[in-house]
Write an enzyme that holds these catalytic residues in place. Structure first.
Site, PDB file in Angstrom:
ATOM      1  CG  ASN A   1      64.286  17.976  46.228  1.00 23.27           C
ATOM      2  OD1 ASN A   1      64.751  19.014  45.762  1.00 23.27           O
ATOM      3  ND2 ASN A   1      63.247  17.970  47.038  1.00 23.27           N
TER       4      ASN A   1
ATOM      5  CG  HIS B   1      72.717  16.316  50.856  1.00 23.09           C
ATOM      6  ND1 HIS B   1      72.922  14.973  50.575  1.00 23.09           N
ATOM      7  CD2 HIS B   1      71.396  16.546  50.572  1.00 23.09           C
ATOM      8  CE1 HIS B   1      71.782  14.437  50.162  1.00 23.09           C
ATOM      9  NE2 HIS B   1      70.858  15.357  50.144  1.00 23.09           N
TER      10      HIS B   1
ATOM     11  CE1 TYR C   1      70.411  23.556  53.153  1.00 20.24           C
ATOM     12  CE2 TYR C   1      70.231  25.373  51.583  1.00 20.24           C
ATOM     13  CZ  TYR C   1      69.673  24.564  52.557  1.00 20.24           C
ATOM     14  OH  TYR C   1      68.369  24.762  52.932  1.00 20.24           O
TER      15      TYR C   1
END
Length: 195
Positions: free
Chosen positions: A66, A20, A15
């Site tokens: 999250n 993000h 990632y």
């Protein structure tokens, strides 16, 4: 005086360069520009930057977006600490190249900010880094986990330099100065509604 800055994103190489992770990228750029080093712990990475009387403790949670708010409990952040904190994350409602400071407000559907709110409530300062616009018909979840293309990477580098400057301004001159300086450009109707 000691201030805290949290850069939100997802851990791991998979990632690292996705949209993000713009919040983490901004902290990397800031730390690099001041010659800082990252102390790596299982739940978070930490760096200290001294701006001459103002110490910034930079934190990159090593939790998924999250659940990134969990690091506040792990570190032992108190209410007074949260008042002196800034949370940095991506926002696809803002065009790539632009930044937006906010003093408080809702999560706007951002999973990282939503997780922070479970620990800090809604009155926390934040810096949103534009990664948009979201292409028509594309799933937002897929978009934020995708990498920048070659042309966008050039714009991203410029944006991260601007974000590093913005973090320094926030630390030395405060949220009002930062909002007045960096919130002038508005690239979407959603941003204007957010005012």
């Amino acid at each position: 005086m000691k201030l805290f800055v949290f850069g939100l994103g997802n851990p791991g190489k998979r990632y690292q360069m996705t949209r993000h992770n713009a919040g983490m990228m901004a902290l990397d750029r800031f730390t690099e520009s001041f010659g800082g080093k990252w102390l790596k712990r299982p739940d978070y990475h930490k760096s200290i930057v001294d701006l001459g009387g103002v110490k910034l403790e930079l934190v990159k949670p090593q939790k998924f977006m999250n659940t990134s708010g969990e690091v506040l409990g792990i570190i032992g952040m108190k209410e007074d600490d949260l008042k002196k904190s800034l949370f940095v994350a991506d926002d696809f409602e803002i065009e790539l190249g632009n930044l937006r400071f906010r003093r408080s407000g809702s999560s706007g559907g951002h999973k990282g900010f939503l997780s922070i709110q479970t620990w800090a409530g809604k009155t926390y300062q934040r810096l949103k880094i534009g990664i948009g616009p979201l292409p028509e018909g594309e799933d937002p979840a897929d978009f934020v986990l995708s990498p920048f293309d070659e042309a966008q990477e050039i714009k991203l580098r410029e944006t991260l330099c601007k974000a590093a400057e913005a973090l320094e301004d926030w630390a030395l001159k405060g949220i009002d100065y930062a909002m007045n300086k960096y919130n002038r450009l508005r690239c979407s109707k959603e941003e204007q509604k957010d005012e």
